[in-house]
Write a protein that holds these residues in place. Structure first.
Motif, PDB file in Angstrom:
ATOM      1  N   ALA A  94       0.849  -1.195   0.000  1.00 43.23           N
ATOM      2  CA  ALA A  94       0.000   0.000   0.000  1.00 43.23           C
ATOM      3  C   ALA A  94       0.884   1.245   0.000  1.00 43.23           C
ATOM      4  N   SER A  95       0.634   2.158  -0.931  1.00 43.58           N
ATOM      5  CA  SER A  95       1.433   3.372  -1.024  1.00 43.58           C
ATOM      6  C   SER A  95       0.980   4.379   0.025  1.00 43.58           C
ATOM      7  N   LEU A  96       1.943   5.028   0.667  1.00 45.91           N
ATOM      8  CA  LEU A  96       1.649   6.061   1.665  1.00 45.91           C
ATOM      9  C   LEU A  96       2.094   7.406   1.122  1.00 45.91           C
ATOM     10  N   VAL A  97       1.181   8.366   1.085  1.00 48.16           N
ATOM     11  CA  VAL A  97       1.507   9.712   0.605  1.00 48.16           C
ATOM     12  C   VAL A  97       1.238  10.713   1.713  1.00 48.16           C
ATOM     13  N   HIS A  98       1.946  11.859   1.658  1.00 46.10           N
ATOM     14  CA  HIS A  98       1.932  12.802   2.767  1.00 46.10           C
ATOM     15  C   HIS A  98       1.225  14.107   2.446  1.00 46.10           C
ATOM     16  N   GLY A  99       0.687  14.250   1.244  1.00 45.31           N
ATOM     17  CA  GLY A  99       0.060  15.504   0.855  1.00 45.31           C
ATOM     18  C   GLY A  99      -1.263  15.738   1.557  1.00 45.31           C
ATOM     19  N   MET A 100      -1.803  16.925   1.369  1.00 46.22           N
ATOM     20  CA  MET A 100      -3.131  17.213   1.909  1.00 46.22           C
ATOM     21  C   MET A 100      -4.176  16.437   1.108  1.00 46.22           C
ATOM     22  N   PRO A 101      -5.212  15.938   1.787  1.00 44.64           N
ATOM     23  CA  PRO A 101      -6.163  15.034   1.127  1.00 44.64           C
ATOM     24  C   PRO A 101      -6.802  15.580  -0.143  1.00 44.64           C
ATOM     25  N   ASP A 102      -7.172  16.852  -0.160  1.00 41.63           N
ATOM     26  CA  ASP A 102      -7.815  17.384  -1.362  1.00 41.63           C
ATOM     27  C   ASP A 102      -6.843  17.405  -2.539  1.00 41.63           C
ATOM     28  N   ASP A 103      -5.581  17.736  -2.258  1.00 45.82           N
ATOM     29  CA  ASP A 103      -4.587  17.728  -3.328  1.00 45.82           C
ATOM     30  C   ASP A 103      -4.359  16.316  -3.866  1.00 45.82           C
ATOM     31  N   VAL A 104      -4.340  15.339  -2.961  1.00 49.56           N
ATOM     32  CA  VAL A 104      -4.123  13.949  -3.380  1.00 49.56           C
ATOM     33  C   VAL A 104      -5.284  13.459  -4.235  1.00 49.56           C
ATOM     34  N   VAL A 105      -6.512  13.772  -3.821  1.00 49.78           N
ATOM     35  CA  VAL A 105      -7.685  13.364  -4.599  1.00 49.78           C
ATOM     36  C   VAL A 105      -7.608  13.934  -6.010  1.00 49.78           C
ATOM     37  N   ILE A 106      -7.278  15.193  -6.130  1.00 51.02           N
ATOM     38  CA  ILE A 106      -7.197  15.829  -7.452  1.00 51.02           C
ATOM     39  C   ILE A 106      -6.088  15.195  -8.281  1.00 51.02           C
ATOM     40  N   ALA A 107      -4.937  14.952  -7.649  1.00 50.78           N
ATOM     41  CA  ALA A 107      -3.785  14.405  -8.369  1.00 50.78           C
ATOM     42  C   ALA A 107      -4.040  12.985  -8.865  1.00 50.78           C
ATOM     43  N   MET A 108      -4.915  12.241  -8.197  1.00 51.29           N
ATOM     44  CA  MET A 108      -5.167  10.855  -8.594  1.00 51.29           C
ATOM     45  C   MET A 108      -6.088  10.745  -9.806  1.00 51.29           C
ATOM     46  N   HIS A 109      -6.753  11.832 -10.186  1.00 56.13           N
ATOM     47  CA  HIS A 109      -7.653  11.811 -11.345  1.00 56.13           C
ATOM     48  C   HIS A 109      -8.626  10.625 -11.228  1.00 56.13           C
ATOM     49  N   LEU A 110      -9.431  10.653 -10.196  1.00 58.98           N
ATOM     50  CA  LEU A 110     -10.338   9.552  -9.904  1.00 58.98           C
ATOM     51  C   LEU A 110     -11.257   9.249 -11.082  1.00 58.98           C
ATOM     52  N   ASP A 111     -11.503   7.943 -11.302  1.00 61.03           N
ATOM     53  CA  ASP A 111     -12.394   7.503 -12.364  1.00 61.03           C
ATOM     54  C   ASP A 111     -13.428   6.545 -11.778  1.00 61.03           C
ATOM     55  N   PRO A 112     -14.331   5.993 -12.601  1.00 60.08           N
ATOM     56  CA  PRO A 112     -15.387   5.117 -12.062  1.00 60.08           C
ATOM     57  C   PRO A 112     -14.881   3.803 -11.464  1.00 60.08           C
ATOM     58  N   HIS A 113     -13.561   3.558 -11.522  1.00 59.19           N
ATOM     59  CA  HIS A 113     -12.993   2.370 -10.899  1.00 59.19           C
ATOM     60  C   HIS A 113     -12.285   2.721  -9.590  1.00 59.19           C
ATOM     61  N   CYS A 114     -12.633   3.856  -9.004  1.00 56.12           N
ATOM     62  CA  CYS A 114     -11.973   4.327  -7.789  1.00 56.12           C
ATOM     63  C   CYS A 114     -12.949   4.422  -6.622  1.00 56.12           C
ATOM     64  N   ALA A 115     -12.407   4.194  -5.420  1.00 56.88           N
ATOM     65  CA  ALA A 115     -13.166   4.374  -4.183  1.00 56.88           C
ATOM     66  C   ALA A 115     -12.351   5.226  -3.236  1.00 56.88           C
ATOM     67  N   VAL A 116     -13.043   6.027  -2.426  1.00 54.78           N
ATOM     68  CA  VAL A 116     -12.401   6.885  -1.436  1.00 54.78           C
ATOM     69  C   VAL A 116     -13.082   6.659  -0.100  1.00 54.78           C
ATOM     70  N   VAL A 117     -12.280   6.390   0.938  1.00 49.45           N
ATOM     71  CA  VAL A 117     -12.828   6.183   2.278  1.00 49.45           C
ATOM     72  C   VAL A 117     -12.066   7.064   3.257  1.00 49.45           C
ATOM     73  N   ALA A 118     -12.781   7.934   3.964  1.00 49.87           N
ATOM     74  CA  ALA A 118     -12.175   8.865   4.922  1.00 49.87           C
ATOM     75  C   ALA A 118     -12.324   8.298   6.332  1.00 49.87           C
ATOM     76  N   LEU A 119     -11.187   8.117   7.020  1.00 48.41           N
ATOM     77  CA  LEU A 119     -11.200   7.393   8.298  1.00 48.41           C
ATOM     78  C   LEU A 119     -10.491   8.123   9.429  1.00 48.41           C
ATOM     79  N   THR A 120     -10.187   9.419   9.307  1.00 50.30           N
ATOM     80  CA  THR A 120      -9.394  10.081  10.345  1.00 50.30           C
ATOM     81  C   THR A 120     -10.217  10.556  11.537  1.00 50.30           C
ATOM     82  N   HIS A 121     -11.514  10.736  11.383  1.00 49.87           N
ATOM     83  CA  HIS A 121     -12.377  11.362  12.395  1.00 49.87           C
ATOM     84  C   HIS A 121     -12.052  12.846  12.552  1.00 49.87           C
ATOM     85  N   ASP A 122     -11.166  13.369  11.718  1.00 52.74           N
ATOM     86  CA  ASP A 122     -10.782  14.778  11.795  1.00 52.74           C
ATOM     87  C   ASP A 122     -11.408  15.519  10.615  1.00 52.74           C
TER      88      ASP A 122
END
Length: 320
Positions: A206-234
């Motif tokens: 599993a790859s670990l990245v350190h960027g801010m979540p919104d920047d990472v989401v944009i950089a990944m260019h999400l498509d219909p084969h992608c899932a996002v799960v937010a688990l920080t409680h923050d």
């Protein structure tokens, strides 16, 4: 691709390097009920040793018997079909009169299995084209929408992580979620800008990245084969990811939290111009209700819900 099928390819490479003959068997097409999907693979060594599966076991037994009887003498692939008659369907354990078509490919250096494995190690999505008349193989980059195809004597199979999962937060629950998802054909990326959580992350694959979540989401260019799960409680981290993910084509977007916190989250997201229609995509509280209490059980409930959505199974609409 299925992790079992990846192990099949790795084993083929090992057998070939040790000087053994082997053949790769791939499910091309099924009619009626079938225990294994199109693209499933097994490999048979010249002594009948098998890894992987293409059925409930009976077809494997017949393939092994063939190898014991005549060895692996063919130099070019062969297409075989099981279960055409009711008697064969019963003999080979194909339910409801099912029929299965297989490609039997004797492997050699021209099969370039190691090249395929190297590409998969780089997390590439690869289309492997096999000419069934000559045995020639070509590898090219594939797109996420491509599927197995057999036409004009060319069998094209798709290998690699066809599904991507972005997890926000590198906590204990994320570890379980990532570990299970890796075995389910997901390329897993975990995003956590918090140093105290990153330092203890140790999930291989599993790859670990350190960027801010919104920047990472944009950089990944999400498509219909992608899932996002937010688990920080923050909210400062989870909301950043969700506000971008909900505007994307991702097939699944979920966030952990109680119903009360979920309602507050939805109101906050509206302040960032997330529409009511986009909010309907949000799975929160995340996961199917299975009475889960531990992190491992919660991870299973999340992946169960993701799988249902991915497979088009009707689920209750998220609470709004």
């Amino acid at each position: 691709m299925d992790s079992t099928d990846l192990e099949v390819l790795k084993t083929c490479s090992t057998w070939l390097k040790s000087g053994r003959r082997c053949q790769l068997v791939t499910v091309i097409k099924t009619w009626g009920s079938s225990p294994r999907p199109e693209g499933a693979m097994l490999a048979i060594r010249d002594d009948g040793t098998v890894i992987g599966s293409v059925s409930g076991g009976c077809i494997e037994d017949d393939l092994i018997a063939r190898v014991h009887a005549v060895g692996i003498e063919r130099e070019t692939p062969e297409i075989v079909t099981y279960g055409i008659t009711a008697d064969e369907a019963h003999r080979f354990g194909l339910p409801c009169g099912g029929t299965i078509q297989l490609a039997l490919e004797p492997l050699s250096s021209q099969s370039v299995i190691d090249d395929l494995l190297a590409r998969l190690a780089r997390h590439e999505l690869v289309a492997r084209s096999l000419n069934v008349k000559t045995g020639a193989v070509e590898h090219v980059a594939a797109s996420s929408g491509m599927t197995l195809n057999f036409s004009d004597d060319v069998l094209t199979t798709i290998h690699g992580p066809r599904w991507r999962l972005l997890v926000i937060g590198a906590g204990q629950l994320s570890r379980f979620l990532a570990q299970i998802a890796l075995g389910m054909d997901y390329q897993v990326t975990v995003c956590d800008p918090r140093e105290e959580f990153r330092d203890t992350w140790n999930v291989e694959g599993a790859s670990l990245v350190h960027g801010m979540p919104d920047d990472v989401v944009i950089a990944m260019h999400l498509d219909p084969h992608c899932a996002v799960v937010a688990l920080t409680h923050d909210p400062k981290l989870d909301d950043l990811a969700l506000m971008e993910a909900l505007k994307s084509p991702a097939f699944y977007v979920g966030a952990i939290g109680s119903r009360v916190n979920n309602a507050k989250r939805r109101e906050r997201l509206k302040l960032f111009d997330v529409t009511d229609l986009e909010l309907q995509k949000l799975r929160g509280p995340v996961g199917l209700y299975i009475g889960s209490k531990t992190p491992a059980e919660i991870a299973i409930s999340i992946l169960a819900e993701m799988t249902a959505v991915k497979n088009g199974v009707a689920l209750p609409l998220p609470l709004i």
